[in-house]
Enzyme design. Structure first.
Site, mmCIF file in Angstrom:
data_model
loop_
_atom_site.group_PDB
_atom_site.id
_atom_site.type_symbol
_atom_site.label_atom_id
_atom_site.label_comp_id
_atom_site.label_asym_id
_atom_site.label_seq_id
_atom_site.Cartn_x
_atom_site.Cartn_y
_atom_site.Cartn_z
ATOM 1 N N GLU A 122 22.778 51.448 -7.421
ATOM 2 C CA GLU A 122 21.179 50.894 -6.345
ATOM 3 C C GLU A 122 20.345 51.618 -7.069
ATOM 4 O O GLU A 122 19.071 51.487 -6.483
ATOM 5 C CB GLU A 122 21.773 51.310 -4.863
ATOM 6 C CG GLU A 122 21.169 50.217 -3.985
ATOM 7 C CD GLU A 122 21.855 50.538 -2.411
ATOM 8 O OE1 GLU A 122 22.549 49.598 -2.567
ATOM 9 O OE2 GLU A 122 21.261 51.571 -1.928
ATOM 10 N N HIS B 235 46.341 51.699 -19.164
ATOM 11 C CA HIS B 235 46.918 50.126 -18.954
ATOM 12 C C HIS B 235 45.971 48.405 -19.025
ATOM 13 O O HIS B 235 46.751 47.439 -19.011
ATOM 14 C CB HIS B 235 48.804 50.149 -18.794
ATOM 15 C CG HIS B 235 49.358 51.642 -18.943
ATOM 16 N ND1 HIS B 235 49.808 51.562 -20.041
ATOM 17 C CD2 HIS B 235 48.968 53.013 -18.430
ATOM 18 C CE1 HIS B 235 50.785 52.936 -20.091
ATOM 19 N NE2 HIS B 235 49.518 53.116 -19.688
ATOM 20 N N LYS C 81 20.940 39.326 1.667
ATOM 21 C CA LYS C 81 20.940 38.742 2.915
ATOM 22 C C LYS C 81 19.890 37.853 4.308
ATOM 23 O O LYS C 81 20.224 37.465 4.927
ATOM 24 C CB LYS C 81 19.719 40.277 4.379
ATOM 25 C CG LYS C 81 20.871 41.474 3.136
ATOM 26 C CD LYS C 81 20.067 42.658 4.397
ATOM 27 C CE LYS C 81 21.231 43.832 4.102
ATOM 28 N NZ LYS C 81 20.115 45.233 3.967
#
Ligand code: PA5
Length: 450
Positions: free
Chosen positions: A288, A309, A423
Site C-alpha cells: 500500500e 513443495h 469502494k
C-alpha cells in the site's frame, strides 16, 4: 542494543556492492525528509517517534484494561480490516501457541471479524460466540469502513441479545478517530470505552498505537517488551541516518537497487508458521505504501519449507524478476530432537538426536543457495528469537524501511488513493445514496451477471 541483523552477501552476485552504496545520498535525503517532515505525506509521521513517546503509564493503563477484558472473555473478537487488524494479528499469532484454541484455557482465544464480508465466515463465528463468553474491540480509524461496520452491526446485535444492552456496553471497546466518523458517534452515544488512533498515524503504521497494543495485551503478550524492542530500533535509526552501520537503510537501499535491476517482486520468506501474519502485515505495509504511479515492488510471501513443495519450482526456475527476503530465527524456544530408531527403516538415523531447528536451518541455507544459483538474490534478516522484544524491533525496522523505500522510489508512502476505486463501485452497486450516477453504467457492464 539491537539484536536484529541484516545480511546482504547473497545479493552481490547480482548487483555490485557500489550500486547499493551509491544510494547512500538518497538514503540521507529520505531520512532528512522523514525527520524534518518535509516529504510527501509529512502529516502522517506520528509513528516515527511513537515508541519513545508512548509512556510506561499508558502501557500500564492498556495492560490493566486488557486484564479486565481477559477476565470476562473466553473469546475476544478483534473487528477491523487492513491496518486496523493485520498488525495485531501479526504480533499475536507470532507469539501464541499454535494450538492455543484447543489447549489454552487461561487466555482468551483471539478471533477476527470485519476483515471480509463473507456470510459463511461471520455465521460460523456466531456459532462460536453462541457458546462462549466474549467481548470485542472494534477498530476503524476512519470509522466508516464498510467491512468492519457490517461485522460490528451483526456482532453488537448478537452481544446485546446475549448479555443485554448494559452488559454489552461493558464488553465493547472502540478505537477510532478522536472526533470524526460513524464509529465515534456510536461509541459516544453508547458510552463504550474508547481509544484514539492518532491523526498523524496511518492505518498500516498503527500497530504500536492502541489499535495493535490493546488486542495484543488481551492476548497476554507483554506490550512493554514489544514497545521496548521498537524503542531500541527507533534509537538505532535516529543515531545513524545513513547506510553504513544502519540495517534499516541498507535494507531499503538493497531492495531499491534490486528493483532497478529488474527484480520487481520481493518474496518474504519465513521458516516459522507463526510468522505467517507478520508477512501479511508486511505485504500491506509495503504494497500500500509503494504501489502507486505504476511503480513499486510487488510484495509476496511464502512459508518454507511448506511452500517449497508448491511454490519452490517457480522460485527456482520461473520468471527471473524476483528476490527473496528471509526472516531467519536464530533460537527456537522449544526443544525437540529426532529420535534414534533401531531399525532405521525411514533412513533418518543420520540426523538422530539433532534438533528440528537444525534441520530447519540447513533447509534454509540449502534453499537460499539453490535459489541464488537459480537467479534469485537473497536478503537475510536474522532475529535472535521470536519474542516481544525482537518482534518490536522488527516492526520498527520494517516501518522505517518502508518510509525510506517510498521516498527513494519517489512516491508518497503514506497515502493509498487506489484503495477507493473498488469502494465506489461497491457502494454504487449496493445503492448507497450519493453514488446513483455510477450505478446504471456499472450495471450495464455487468449485464447478465447481476
Ligand atoms: O493503511 C490503511 O490506511 C488502510 O489499510 C486502513 O487501515 C484500512 O483500510 C482500514 O481503515 P479504517 O481503519 O479507517 O477502517
Amino acid at each position: 542494543m539491537i539484536q536484529l541483523k541484516l545480511d546482504i552477501d547473497q545479493v552481490f552476485g547480482f548487483i555490485p556492492k557500489e550500486k547499493i552504496f551509491d544510494l547512500n545520498q538518497q538514503v540521507v535525503t529520505s531520512y532528512r525528509k522523514i525527520y524534518n517532515k518535509t516529504g510527501a505525506g509529512a502529516d502522517f509521521l506520528g509513528w516515527v517517534d511513537l515508541p519513545s513517546q508512548t509512556t510506561d503509564e499508558f502501557i500500564r493503563h492498556l495492560s490493566d484494561h486488557a486484564a479486565e477484558l481477559r477476565e470476562k472473555s473466553e473469546v475476544f473478537v478483534v473487528v477491523g480490516i487492513g491496518g486496523s487488524y493485520l498488525g495485531a494479528r501479526a504480533v499475536i499469532e507470532s507469539m501464541t501457541h499454535h494450538f492455543s484454541a484447543l489447549i489454552n484455557k487461561q487466555t482468551p482465544h483471539i478471533v477476527y471479524a470485519g476483515q471480509n464480508i463473507s456470510e459463511e465466515y461471520l455465521a460460523d463465528l456466531l456459532d462460536l460466540l453462541d457458546i462462549k463468553h466474549y467481548s470485542m474491540v472494534v477498530i476503524s480509524k476512519s470509522g466508516t469502513t464498510t467491512e468492519p461496520a457490517i461485522a460490528f452491526r451483526v456482532l453488537r446485535a448478537h452481544l446485546e441479545r446475549k448479555y443485554g444492552v448494559a452488559e454489552a456496553r461493558k464488553r465493547i471497546v472502540a478505537i477510532t478517530d478522536k472526533s470524526r466518523g460513524a464509529l465515534k458517534q456510536v461509541a459516544d452515544s453508547e458510552g463504550y470505552r474508547s481509544y484514539v488512533v492518532p491523526d498523524d498515524v496511518g492505518g498500516r503504521y498503527s500497530v504500536l498505537t492502541p489499535v495493535g497494543l490493546l488486542p495484543i495485551a488481551v492476548a497476554g503478550i507483554d506490550i512493554h517488551e514489544l514497545i521496548g524492542g521498537a524503542r531500541k530500533m527507533e534509537a538505532a535509526s535516529r543515531a545513524v541516518n545513513k547506510m553504513y552501520g544502519n540495517p534499516i537503510a541498507l535494507y531499503a537501499a538493497t531492495r531499491q537497487a534490486l528493483y532497478h535491476s529488474g527484480k520487481t517482486t520481493e518474496i518474504m520468506v519465513n521458516y516459522e508458521p507463526r510468522l505467517f501474519y507478520l508477512t501479511e502485515w508486511w505485504k500491506q505495509l509495503y504494497g500500500e505504501s509503494e504501489g502507486k504511479e505504476h511503480k513499486g515492488i510487488f510484495p509476496a510471501g511464502v512459508g518454507f519449507t511448506t511452500d517449497l513443495h508448491s511454490m519452490g519450482q517457480y522460485i527456482q526456475e520461473g520468471l527471473r524478476n524476483i528476490f527473496e527476503t528471509v526472516i531467519s530465527v536464530e533460537h527456537a524456544t522449544r526443544e525437540l530432537r529426532v529420535p534414534a530408531a533401531d531399525t532405521d527403516l525411514d533412513q533418518l538415523n543420520y540426523i538422530a538426536s539433532k534438533r528440528l531447528s537444525e534441520a530447519n536451518l540447513m533447509a534454509e541455507f540449502g534453499t537460499t543457495l539453490a535459489h541464488v544459483d537459480g537467479g534469485v538474490p537473497n536478503i537475510r534478516i536474522q532475529l535472535p528469537a521470536i519474542n516481544a522484544d525482537a518482534i518490536g524491533q522488527l516492526i520498527y525496522f520494517f516501518e522505517m524501511g518502508c518510509a525510506l523505500s517510498g521516498y527513494m522510489l519517489g512516491v508518497n508512502p503514506f497515502d493509498q488513493p487506489g484503495v477507493e476505486a473498488y469502494k465506489k463501485n461497491m457502494f454504487a452497486l449496493l445503492g448507497k445514496a450519493g453514488f446513483e450516477d455510477q450505478t446504471a453504467a456499472l450495471k450495464e457492464r455487468l449485464k447478465g451477471k447481476i
